[in-house]
Design a protein around this motif. Structure first.
Motif, PDB file in Angstrom:
ATOM      1  N   ALA A  15     -32.684 -94.966  24.023  1.00 18.27           N
ATOM      2  CA  ALA A  15     -32.630 -94.642  25.450  1.00 18.27           C
ATOM      3  C   ALA A  15     -31.954 -93.287  25.667  1.00 18.27           C
ATOM      4  N   VAL A  16     -30.899 -93.015  24.886  1.00 13.17           N
ATOM      5  CA  VAL A  16     -30.229 -91.715  24.984  1.00 13.17           C
ATOM      6  C   VAL A  16     -31.166 -90.594  24.567  1.00 13.17           C
ATOM      7  N   VAL A  17     -31.928 -90.806  23.492  1.00  7.43           N
ATOM      8  CA  VAL A  17     -32.870 -89.780  23.016  1.00  7.43           C
ATOM      9  C   VAL A  17     -33.925 -89.488  24.069  1.00  7.43           C
ATOM     10  N   PHE A  18     -34.496 -90.523  24.655  1.00  7.21           N
ATOM     11  CA  PHE A  18     -35.561 -90.322  25.642  1.00  7.21           C
ATOM     12  C   PHE A  18     -35.030 -89.763  26.965  1.00  7.21           C
ATOM     13  N   SER A  19     -33.743 -89.862  27.177  1.00 10.11           N
ATOM     14  CA  SER A  19     -33.188 -89.309  28.416  1.00 10.11           C
ATOM     15  C   SER A  19     -33.103 -87.781  28.381  1.00 10.11           C
ATOM     16  N   LEU A  20     -33.225 -87.207  27.190  1.00  6.60           N
ATOM     17  CA  LEU A  20     -33.205 -85.744  27.077  1.00  6.60           C
ATOM     18  C   LEU A  20     -34.477 -85.158  27.678  1.00  6.60           C
ATOM     19  N   ASP A  21     -34.427 -83.903  28.052  1.00  5.09           N
ATOM     20  CA  ASP A  21     -35.588 -83.247  28.662  1.00  5.09           C
ATOM     21  C   ASP A  21     -36.597 -82.894  27.574  1.00  5.09           C
ATOM     22  N   LEU A  22     -37.508 -83.821  27.321  1.00  5.51           N
ATOM     23  CA  LEU A  22     -38.532 -83.628  26.293  1.00  5.51           C
ATOM     24  C   LEU A  22     -39.932 -83.578  26.899  1.00  5.51           C
ATOM     25  N   SER A  23     -40.007 -83.252  28.194  1.00  2.00           N
ATOM     26  CA  SER A  23     -41.313 -83.245  28.858  1.00  2.00           C
ATOM     27  C   SER A  23     -42.272 -82.234  28.238  1.00  2.00           C
ATOM     28  N   TRP A  24     -41.724 -81.162  27.658  1.00  2.00           N
ATOM     29  CA  TRP A  24     -42.569 -80.149  27.018  1.00  2.00           C
ATOM     30  C   TRP A  24     -43.290 -80.707  25.791  1.00  2.00           C
ATOM     31  N   LEU A  25     -42.716 -81.786  25.207  1.00  2.00           N
ATOM     32  CA  LEU A  25     -43.287 -82.359  23.997  1.00  2.00           C
ATOM     33  C   LEU A  25     -44.439 -83.319  24.286  1.00  2.00           C
ATOM     34  N   SER A  26     -44.510 -83.812  25.528  1.00  2.00           N
ATOM     35  CA  SER A  26     -45.514 -84.819  25.869  1.00  2.00           C
ATOM     36  C   SER A  26     -46.950 -84.357  25.626  1.00  2.00           C
ATOM     37  N   PRO A  27     -47.390 -83.188  26.119  1.00  2.00           N
ATOM     38  CA  PRO A  27     -48.787 -82.775  25.888  1.00  2.00           C
ATOM     39  C   PRO A  27     -49.116 -82.620  24.409  1.00  2.00           C
ATOM     40  N   LEU A  28     -48.168 -82.091  23.637  1.00  2.00           N
ATOM     41  CA  LEU A  28     -48.411 -81.892  22.212  1.00  2.00           C
ATOM     42  C   LEU A  28     -48.593 -83.227  21.496  1.00  2.00           C
ATOM     43  N   LEU A  29     -47.729 -84.203  21.804  1.00  2.00           N
ATOM     44  CA  LEU A  29     -47.833 -85.514  21.161  1.00  2.00           C
ATOM     45  C   LEU A  29     -49.146 -86.208  21.517  1.00  2.00           C
ATOM     46  N   ILE A  30     -49.531 -86.149  22.787  1.00  2.00           N
ATOM     47  CA  ILE A  30     -50.776 -86.800  23.206  1.00  2.00           C
ATOM     48  C   ILE A  30     -51.971 -86.139  22.536  1.00  2.00           C
ATOM     49  N   PHE A  31     -51.988 -84.794  22.489  1.00  2.00           N
ATOM     50  CA  PHE A  31     -53.119 -84.084  21.883  1.00  2.00           C
ATOM     51  C   PHE A  31     -53.248 -84.422  20.392  1.00  2.00           C
ATOM     52  N   LEU A  32     -52.146 -84.281  19.652  1.00  2.00           N
ATOM     53  CA  LEU A  32     -52.201 -84.563  18.217  1.00  2.00           C
ATOM     54  C   LEU A  32     -52.500 -86.038  17.949  1.00  2.00           C
ATOM     55  N   GLY A  33     -51.934 -86.923  18.774  1.00  2.00           N
ATOM     56  CA  GLY A  33     -52.180 -88.346  18.586  1.00  2.00           C
ATOM     57  C   GLY A  33     -53.630 -88.720  18.791  1.00  2.00           C
ATOM     58  N   VAL A  34     -54.264 -88.156  19.821  1.00  2.00           N
ATOM     59  CA  VAL A  34     -55.678 -88.457  20.078  1.00  2.00           C
ATOM     60  C   VAL A  34     -56.551 -87.933  18.946  1.00  2.00           C
ATOM     61  N   VAL A  35     -56.256 -86.729  18.449  1.00  2.00           N
ATOM     62  CA  VAL A  35     -57.040 -86.156  17.343  1.00  2.00           C
ATOM     63  C   VAL A  35     -56.940 -87.049  16.103  1.00  2.00           C
ATOM     64  N   LEU A  36     -55.719 -87.465  15.765  1.00  4.15           N
ATOM     65  CA  LEU A  36     -55.538 -88.329  14.593  1.00  4.15           C
ATOM     66  C   LEU A  36     -56.212 -89.686  14.777  1.00  4.15           C
ATOM     67  N   PHE A  37     -56.043 -90.269  15.960  1.00  6.14           N
ATOM     68  CA  PHE A  37     -56.572 -91.612  16.194  1.00  6.14           C
ATOM     69  C   PHE A  37     -58.094 -91.629  16.166  1.00  6.14           C
ATOM     70  N   ILE A  38     -58.735 -90.641  16.779  1.00  8.71           N
ATOM     71  CA  ILE A  38     -60.197 -90.621  16.836  1.00  8.71           C
ATOM     72  C   ILE A  38     -60.794 -90.306  15.474  1.00  8.71           C
TER      73      ILE A  38
END
Length: 610
Positions: free
Chosen positions: A97-120
């Motif tokens: 919970a402490v880790v996710f409370s940090l400002d990591l919004s910049w990481l969200s698009p990168l994680l979703i993009f790489l995750g979709v590429v790997l999953f598909i």
């Protein structure tokens, strides 16, 4: 209304992202996580650290509770050690919970993009499953940003402000609401993150957020209890003990909310950090107070939920079909394999008892062994049902092959039990009730075949468990030896009949049937070797394949003769396919391979081999 719907959608996205991360981590690292827990319970400190590490990865103390509960239910872990693991699991959740409370919004698009590429691109591999985990992490970060934006707009409404003011009037109401949210969302982590985000955006007062955090911790304990309500008593003891710890934490920290607001908050600038650090402090304080109480709480729980005094032998019921492992197909496959070996143990019990029935004319033992056939059938049904609940789409190529091998193995074990049951019935009808005995030489032959059969049973179980190629070759060699032994003993029996040995004449029908049935059992055991040897290419060609090669050679020779003007060979010299007769149909391979021996000679006065 639109803003409220946006908030609900963002909350749903947070819960769904948490679920994706939990499922993905369990699928990729599930077996390793269980090994970490099982090997880390030597002391309370190591047990707590193993729970912390596993929950930090899985991001769900409830998932850890289910794993640990299954260990206690199977007797693989003591209740006191399991409770120490759960204390560490609660710290793991608060750290994330402490880790996710940090400002990591910049990481969200990168994680979703790489995750979709790997999953598909690689859905059926661990890389694809890890990609789904990355998608979950990205969705969690995205949802937290959406919640912040939506609540900032919502708090400008006078109606919403009035509702929030009503909330801040009652601590018990806040705790109850926080617990309800944790249960409904199936995640205390999601509830704490939601609460922190709402407090950070001004959506709720800080004191209300802290009350909700206390309730979320209580809710995670209630959730684990509800999830295991239909499980065995031993499995339900861990969540109940953890709930006792949660209640101690609530009693300890609820009165200290004012102290936190007065002394800690002034030193922490960010409101979100104030909430998640209070959550961490809640669990650290609970651990410090309760780590020394694990033994006492374990004894209390065992008094509240005493172990069932079951008169049923553990041999007679499924032991390893863990429902919580179904969310992780690799773990479920391992559980099914262990249960298949349990089924084989019951079959081995029947096989070992068969010789005692034959030698001693023990009718009572014969009835007991025949009843075990029902146990084998029920275990086979349980394994089959469990296997059908495993998602085949999430299995890789090796796991899919293992799935098939387990199903084939359990079917063979069930058929072997049926053969043994029928043999027992024949012995009872044709020998015990008539008070007959085999000749001394005949009994020695049956003992020799039985000894070899028990050894092959153990070898087959080893091949199924380890997939060792050398052992699989030995198993096929034993099949040939057993076949030759059956022929030898059938000939010896006929010689005794020609010598008019009285006991051999009285038991001729049963003797021939018995050695034939033992050979059938051995053939089904040896079938375990085929899945191991087929990929290596070491299987010898069957007679059927040799016959097809001969047919092709004969047809080629006939074409050569016709082309050179030589007279064709007479039809009688050709195999059936070459002379115009229909070619033989290849039967599918079963446990009886194509090199099965011809039926044993029929004895005088007997009904021959089956």
């Amino acid at each position: 209304m639109q803003h409220l719907l946006n908030l609900l959608a963002a909350i749903a996205l947070l819960v769904w992202g948490t679920h994706l991360v939990r499922a993905g981590i369990l699928q990729v690292f599930g077996a390793n996580l269980r090994q970490i827990i099982s090997h880390g319970v030597r002391t309370r400190l190591t047990a707590m650290l193993s729970g912390l590490g596993v929950t930090a990865l899985v991001q769900s103390s409830t998932a850890t509770a289910l794993i640990v509960s299954s260990f206690v239910g199977k007797g693989l872990m003591g209740l006191s050690a399991a409770l120490a693991v759960m204390l560490g699991a609660d710290i793991g959740t608060s750290v994330m919970a402490v880790v996710f409370s940090l400002d990591l919004s910049w990481l969200s698009p990168l994680l979703i993009f790489l995750g979709v590429v790997l999953f598909i691109s690689r859905q059926d591999s661990n890389a694809g499953r890890f990609g789904r985990t990355m998608i979950g992490l990205g969705l969690m970060l995205l949802s937290l940003r959406l919640i912040t934006e939506t609540t900032t707009t919502l708090t400008q409404s006078e109606v919403i402000r009035s509702l929030l003011e009503a909330l801040s009037s009652d601590l018990m109401l806040e705790i109850t609401l926080g617990a309800a949210l944790a249960v409904l969302s199936y995640s205390s982590l999601a509830t704490v993150l939601l609460t922190a985000t709402l407090a950070g955006s001004g959506g709720i007062p800080l004191e209300v957020a802290l009350g909700l955090v206390v309730g979320a911790n209580l809710g995670s304990g209630i959730l684990a209890v509800l999830t295991t309500l239909k499980s065995s008593i031993a499995t339900r003891q861990v969540p109940l003990g953890n709930l006792v710890f949660k209640l101690i934490g609530v009693c300890l920290m609820a009165p200290l909310i004012g102290v936190w607001l007065q002394y800690a908050v002034p030193h922490i600038d960010d409101r979100i950090a104030q909430v998640v650090l209070f959550h961490l402090a809640f669990n650290l304080a609970t651990v410090l107070v309760c780590i020394g109480l694990c033994g006492s709480v374990a004894r209390l729980v065992q008094r509240l939920l005493p172990d069932e005094e079951s008169t049923e032998s553990p041999l007679l019921r499924p032991l390893h079909l863990d429902a919580s492992a179904l969310a992780t197909p690799s773990l479920a496959i391992s559980a099914a394999a262990r249960e298949a070996l349990h089924q084989a143990d019951v079959v081995e019990t029947m096989l070992r008892g068969l010789l005692a029935v034959i030698q001693n004319n023990d009718q009572r033992l014969a009835h007991e062994l025949q009843e075990l056939d029902d146990t084998v059938d029920s275990l086979h049904s349980a394994i089959k049902y469990y296997m059908t609940r495993i998602s085949r789409a999430e299995l890789d190529a090796d796991e899919s092959k293992r799935w098939t091998d387990i199903m084939d193995f359990t079917i063979n074990m069930e058929q072997i039990a049926d053969v043994i049951e029928r043999v027992l019935q024949d012995v009872e009808d044709k020998k015990i009730r008539r008070g007959l005995q085999f000749s001394e030489a005949g009994m020695q032959e049956i003992r020799a075949m039985h000894t070899m059969l028990v050894a092959n049973m153990q070898l087959a179980m080893s091949v199924f468990l380890n997939g060792n190629v050398r052992d699989a070759r030995r198993l096929l060699e034993e099949k040939a030896r057993f076949r030759d032994l059956e022929r030898q003993y059938a000939a010896s029996h006929l010689q005794r009949l020609s010598n008019q040995t009285p006991r051999s004449m009285e038991t001729s029908s049963l003797h021939i049937d018995l050695i034939s049935d033992l050979r059938r059992v051995n053939s089904m055991l040896c079938a375990v070797a085929y899945p191991v040897l087929e990929p290596t290419g070491v299987l010898a060609p069957t007679r059927l394949r040799k016959k097809k090669v001969a047919e092709r050679k004969a047809a080629s020779a006939a074409e050569t003769r016709a082309g050179s003007g030589l007279p064709a060979a007479p039809d009688a010299a050709l195999p059936p396919a070459a002379s115009g007769d229909a070619p033989p149909t290849a039967a599918p391979r079963t446990s009886e391979s194509a090199d099965a021996p011809p039926p044993a000679p029929k004895a005088e006065g007997g009904n021959g081999a089956r």
